[in-house]
Design a protein around this motif. Sequence first.
Motif, mmCIF file in Angstrom:
data_model
loop_
_atom_site.group_PDB
_atom_site.id
_atom_site.type_symbol
_atom_site.label_atom_id
_atom_site.label_comp_id
_atom_site.label_asym_id
_atom_site.label_seq_id
_atom_site.Cartn_x
_atom_site.Cartn_y
_atom_site.Cartn_z
ATOM 1 N N THR A 132 -4.753 -3.942 5.147
ATOM 2 C CA THR A 132 -4.841 -3.347 6.491
ATOM 3 C C THR A 132 -4.730 -1.787 6.570
ATOM 4 O O THR A 132 -5.503 -0.924 6.684
ATOM 5 N N ALA A 133 -3.680 -1.587 6.048
ATOM 6 C CA ALA A 133 -3.192 -0.077 5.934
ATOM 7 C C ALA A 133 -4.160 0.362 4.968
ATOM 8 O O ALA A 133 -4.507 1.657 5.360
ATOM 9 N N GLU B 50 0.414 3.529 13.309
ATOM 10 C CA GLU B 50 0.109 2.238 12.702
ATOM 11 C C GLU B 50 1.267 1.840 12.016
ATOM 12 O O GLU B 50 1.806 0.541 12.084
ATOM 13 N N ILE B 51 1.940 2.427 11.208
ATOM 14 C CA ILE B 51 3.223 2.250 10.378
ATOM 15 C C ILE B 51 4.435 1.549 11.314
ATOM 16 O O ILE B 51 5.078 0.611 11.115
ATOM 17 N N SER C 201 2.867 7.056 2.172
ATOM 18 C CA SER C 201 4.048 7.747 1.619
ATOM 19 C C SER C 201 5.166 7.865 2.521
ATOM 20 O O SER C 201 4.903 7.041 3.504
ATOM 21 N N GLN C 202 5.935 8.354 2.119
ATOM 22 C CA GLN C 202 7.321 8.400 3.012
ATOM 23 C C GLN C 202 7.327 9.017 4.323
ATOM 24 O O GLN C 202 7.996 8.344 5.159
ATOM 25 N N THR C 203 6.531 9.889 4.670
ATOM 26 C CA THR C 203 6.532 10.673 5.712
ATOM 27 C C THR C 203 6.341 9.934 6.844
ATOM 28 O O THR C 203 7.105 9.712 7.805
ATOM 29 N N PRO C 204 5.081 9.049 6.851
ATOM 30 C CA PRO C 204 5.029 8.174 8.161
ATOM 31 C C PRO C 204 5.912 7.427 8.327
ATOM 32 O O PRO C 204 6.217 6.837 9.504
#
Lengths: 256, 256
Positions: free
Chosen positions: B6-7, B23-24, B55-58
């Motif tokens: 999905t992601a 979303e995350i 990535s780590q940011t979200p």
Amino acid sequence: MAKKKTAASANKRTPRRSVLSDEIYEMIKTMIFDHEIAPGSRVNIDALSAQLEVSQTPVREALARLESDGLIAKEPLKGYKATELLSIKQLNDLFQFRLLIEPWAAEQAAKLIDNTGKTALKAEMQSAKTALKFAGENQFQALSEHDSRFHTLVSSISGNQTVADFYDRTHCHLHLFRLYMANKLHRIDGESRADFVQDLFEQYYQSGSGQLAIKEHEAIAKAILDQNAKAAKAAMHTHIESSLKRFSPAALAANK
Amino acid sequence: MAKKKTAASANKRTPRRSVLSDEIYEMIKTMIFDHEIAPGSRVNIDALSAQLEVSQTPVREALARLESDGLIAKEPLKGYKATELLSIKQLNDLFQFRLLIEPWAAEQAAKLIDNTGKTALKAEMQSAKTALKFAGENQFQALSEHDSRFHTLVSSISGNQTVADFYDRTHCHLHLFRLYMANKLHRIDGESRADFVQDLFEQYYQSGSGQLAIKEHEAIAKAILDQNAKAAKAAMHTHIESSLKRFSPAALAANK
DNA sequence: ACTTCGAAAATACTATACGAAATAGTATTC
DNA sequence: GAATACTATTTCGTATAGTATTTTCGAAGT
């Protein structure tokens, strides 16, 4: 401006005891508090991270948390902005909420307080008095902080962690302080921020509101220390209603 | 695993209507509810972002928000971990808190409800019944969601936004707690998570708790629709107390 | 065996640079 | 003058590297 230095030095020199992200969170909160970030204004992450002399990463985390706190609003793909000041209705809603929670908390506190609690409560009331005497130009700040600590303390003595947590989440003192600041900023143009705070305090102080609030706190504290639950509940109820009355004019003014 | 796809697809193919970070956030929340992230377990950002293929940011932003929600706790320089489940005391505290808020909310709702509100309330009660009849294996899920919507609806009809917001914050913990019960009470190893939920529902359903809760909701809804404020308040009070009683045995079992 | 110490590995945190996608603003065309 | 097309700005996400701190784990000393 002073903040930049603090951030940079904390970052580069001293061994960090906490995390930068948390410091940034507090800093932005303070900036909102001081109207350095005006209500409703856009918050540019690039600019903010440059001003604070940190990278975007911690700023992003801080803003995400501030959004949950309701102090910052996010519009997807448009960016962050500081939330608007409390409307009259929101102010009333907030105080109605407090009226549901805090009198009960005071009642419970009176029932359940132990020696540790008594000591803490006495200490807080004492420190409030001395702070008011010696704080000089920061007296309003001192008063506001005492108020916050007092209500937090009573909530925690009540023994209900949920209630205590939820008081913190209202960010009462922050909202109310912003309201007063806005009111004051409206009237005097061109003065520096420090002067605004000073003026604000003076108005508040000279109107006797500060003393009144302290007096009411003392009544609550006395009832709790006497373990008179009914009196504590009633005193807290009265205090919150009075407090709303004191803040309402500011809200009216701020909302034009 | 289904989540990964999905992601990725949402990210790469379709034009995004919302922001990945949001979303995350929802995904991680779901993972917590599903015990894919167990209570008390550590959350490795690297691993999580790899698993979700972002990535780590979200992920960091999502975790920062979940921390404010109380679903994730951060220990500086040590990392994030899922918060522990409610203890008995915390459960009692939470219900005491609800007893302070929600009966008042129901009372206000009865006083202030308009035609829009009446329609919404009727629709919710209707959908609850049909959902219970036809939801099949997802009946527990349906019931749980109806409960959430019902209380949210009453809070919002009360007209006090602060109260409504604060109810929202409590609900995720209750939801989590329910699922936790499921896991603990039916500790059958090797079963899939969906089976756990299914089992939970069956016990809950067969014990009649589901019907009881609906009956109480109906009493509240009737009082509000009749604009009988006193009755609404009383009915909500009763409902929350009954609800706590239904929870308590499970809570006792869950906490060993 | 138990602690104590210290290096190595793992992990958390921050910085930086780049790129894709959406919004906002401006110019161009009809 | 309105709709369209183009440019600029900004947000959002990725990738990666480097530093700081915790954790692990094994060896040395008691």
